[in-house]
Each structure stands twice: as structure tokens, then as C-alpha cells.
Write an enzyme that holds these catalytic residues in place. Structure first.
Site, mmCIF file in Angstrom:
data_model
loop_
_atom_site.group_PDB
_atom_site.id
_atom_site.type_symbol
_atom_site.label_atom_id
_atom_site.label_comp_id
_atom_site.label_asym_id
_atom_site.label_seq_id
_atom_site.Cartn_x
_atom_site.Cartn_y
_atom_site.Cartn_z
ATOM 1 N N HIS A 90 -11.722 37.662 -25.701
ATOM 2 C CA HIS A 90 -10.798 38.745 -25.358
ATOM 3 C C HIS A 90 -10.216 39.381 -26.611
ATOM 4 C CE1 HIS A 90 -8.624 34.921 -25.489
ATOM 5 N NE2 HIS A 90 -7.621 35.605 -26.008
ATOM 6 N N HIS A 112 -6.795 41.401 -27.872
ATOM 7 C CA HIS A 112 -5.395 41.703 -27.547
ATOM 8 C C HIS A 112 -5.057 43.110 -28.031
ATOM 9 C CE1 HIS A 112 -3.981 37.392 -27.062
ATOM 10 N NE2 HIS A 112 -5.035 37.167 -27.820
HETATM 11 P P1 5GP Z 1 -5.668 33.602 -27.222
HETATM 12 O O1 5GP Z 1 -4.680 32.636 -27.778
HETATM 13 O O2 5GP Z 1 -6.825 32.856 -26.639
HETATM 14 O O3 5GP Z 1 -6.088 34.676 -28.193
HETATM 15 O O4 5GP Z 1 -4.915 34.385 -26.071
HETATM 16 C C1 5GP Z 1 -4.933 34.003 -24.727
HETATM 17 C C2 5GP Z 1 -3.989 34.923 -23.998
HETATM 18 O O5 5GP Z 1 -4.205 34.759 -22.627
HETATM 19 C C3 5GP Z 1 -2.503 34.604 -24.265
HETATM 20 O O6 5GP Z 1 -1.872 35.762 -24.788
HETATM 21 C C4 5GP Z 1 -1.978 34.201 -22.899
HETATM 22 O O7 5GP Z 1 -0.660 34.646 -22.657
HETATM 23 C C5 5GP Z 1 -2.971 34.847 -21.949
HETATM 24 N N1 5GP Z 1 -3.120 34.153 -20.691
HETATM 25 C C6 5GP Z 1 -3.221 32.796 -20.511
HETATM 26 N N2 5GP Z 1 -3.349 32.520 -19.192
HETATM 27 C C7 5GP Z 1 -3.316 33.704 -18.544
HETATM 28 C C8 5GP Z 1 -3.392 34.062 -17.160
HETATM 29 O O8 5GP Z 1 -3.506 33.226 -16.253
HETATM 30 N N3 5GP Z 1 -3.339 35.384 -16.861
HETATM 31 C C9 5GP Z 1 -3.217 36.351 -17.831
HETATM 32 N N4 5GP Z 1 -3.164 37.633 -17.435
HETATM 33 N N5 5GP Z 1 -3.133 36.049 -19.142
HETATM 34 C C10 5GP Z 1 -3.185 34.739 -19.498
#
Ligand code: 5GP
Ligand code: ZN
Length: 147
Positions: free
Chosen positions: A110, A112
Site C-alpha cells: 500500500h 500512504h
Molecule cells: P504500514 O505500517 O503497513 O505502512 O501501514 C498500515 C496502515 O494500515 C496503518 O496506517 C494502519 O492504520 C492501517 N490499517 C490497519 N488496519 C486497518 C484496517 O482494518 N482498516 C483500514 N482502513 N486501515 C487499516
């Protein structure tokens, strides 16, 4: 499961983003086509924090094909000015993490999109979930701005 490079990959059936794609988990979805989905982060760094993901499960950047890369980039470029404008942000952070060592916490690729404001330190992770009402309101405003 995709071939992970870090040993921290997630099986598709346990992946929260795959569950949002398939409708098994709720999400505030802004856009979806055959390759890409855009939806609101549940714990935004700031209001309007958006995620852009491939429909097909990839743990990280290393297994994406060119068509997916292109579709992800196009939607990132499309949503960037919309998120900035609708939230009234001064700037927009575009971030993407690969592997636990890089700070990745959800192992479905993903990007951001994070609205940034003068005087507010840049972060990639929010501290707590936003209210469903606040997320629904922001999703509605962003969807309206797409038209
Ligand atoms: P990462 O740390 O992997 O770059 O970011 C993961 C993102 O996914 C975090 O910003 C977190 O808040 C988001 N996230 C985690 N679980 C969920 C969820 O169940 N639904 C949504 N919409 N976002 C999520
Ligand atoms: Zn997934």
C-alpha cells in the site's frame, strides 16, 4: 501467499486489506477498479489519510507487475491533489514501506497519502482509530470531489 523476501508476509485469507476488498471487513472505500482500490486509513495520521492498494494481494513492492505499478501510480497521482485540496493540507506525504524493518505493519502492498500541515511533525503511523462518523464524512467529501 506471495513469495516474501523478509519472512513477514501474510497469507491472503488472513490479510485485512484482502478482507476489505472482498467485503468481509468494513472500509471507507473511495475508488475501485480491476487493479486498484483507494480507501481511508482506519487510524489516520491526519484526517483524509488515504491508502492506495493493488486488488491482487502482494506483500510488498517486490512482486508487483508493471501493469499494477502503473495503475497504482495513476490513482496515487489522481488522489494526491484531491486529498490535499479537500483536507486543506499544506503538503502531502506519499509513503510506502516494505518489510517489518522498514516499519511496515500490514503486509499487503500500500501507498500512504498523508495530508501534512505546517508546524505539525511528519508521521507515517497514526496513534488511534478515527471515529466511524469522521471517516464516513471524509470519505463522502473525497468521493464528491472525484466527480
Ligand atoms: P504500514 O505500517 O503497513 O505502512 O501501514 C498500515 C496502515 O494500515 C496503518 O496506517 C494502519 O492504520 C492501517 N490499517 C490497519 N488496519 C486497518 C484496517 O482494518 N482498516 C483500514 N482502513 N486501515 C487499516
Ligand atoms: Zn491482502
Amino acid at each position: 501467499m506471495q513469495g516474501g523476501l523478509f519472512g513477514d508476509e501474510t497469507a491472503t485469507e488472513n490479510c485485512i486489506f484482502c478482507k476489505i476488498i472482498s467485503g468481509k471487513a468494513p472500509g471507507h472505500i473511495l475508488y475501485r477498479d480491476d487493479e486498484v482500490m483507494c480507501f481511508l486509513d482506519i487510524a489516520p495520521v491526519s484526517v483524509g489519510h488515504t491508502l492506495v492498494i493493488p486488488i491482487k494481494h502482494h506483500d510488498n513492492i517486490f512482486t508487483l507487475n508493471n501493469s499494477e505499478v502503473s495503475a497504482l501510480a495513476i490513482q496515487t497521482r489522481r488522489f494526491a491533489p484531491i486529498v490535499k485540496r479537500v483536507t486543506g493540507a499544506d503538503g502531502l506525504g506519499v509513503h510506502q514501506l516494505n518489510g517489518r524493518a522498514a516499519g511496515q505493519t500490514v503486509f499487503h502492498y500500500h501507498t500512504h497519502l498523508i495530508p501534512c500541515f505546517h508546524g505539525k511533525p511528519m508521521q507515517i503511523h497514526g496513534r488511534k482509530p478515527a471515529s466511524q462518523t469522521a471517516l464516513a464524512e471524509m470519505a463522502e467529501r473525497l468521493r464528491a470531489a472525484l466527480k
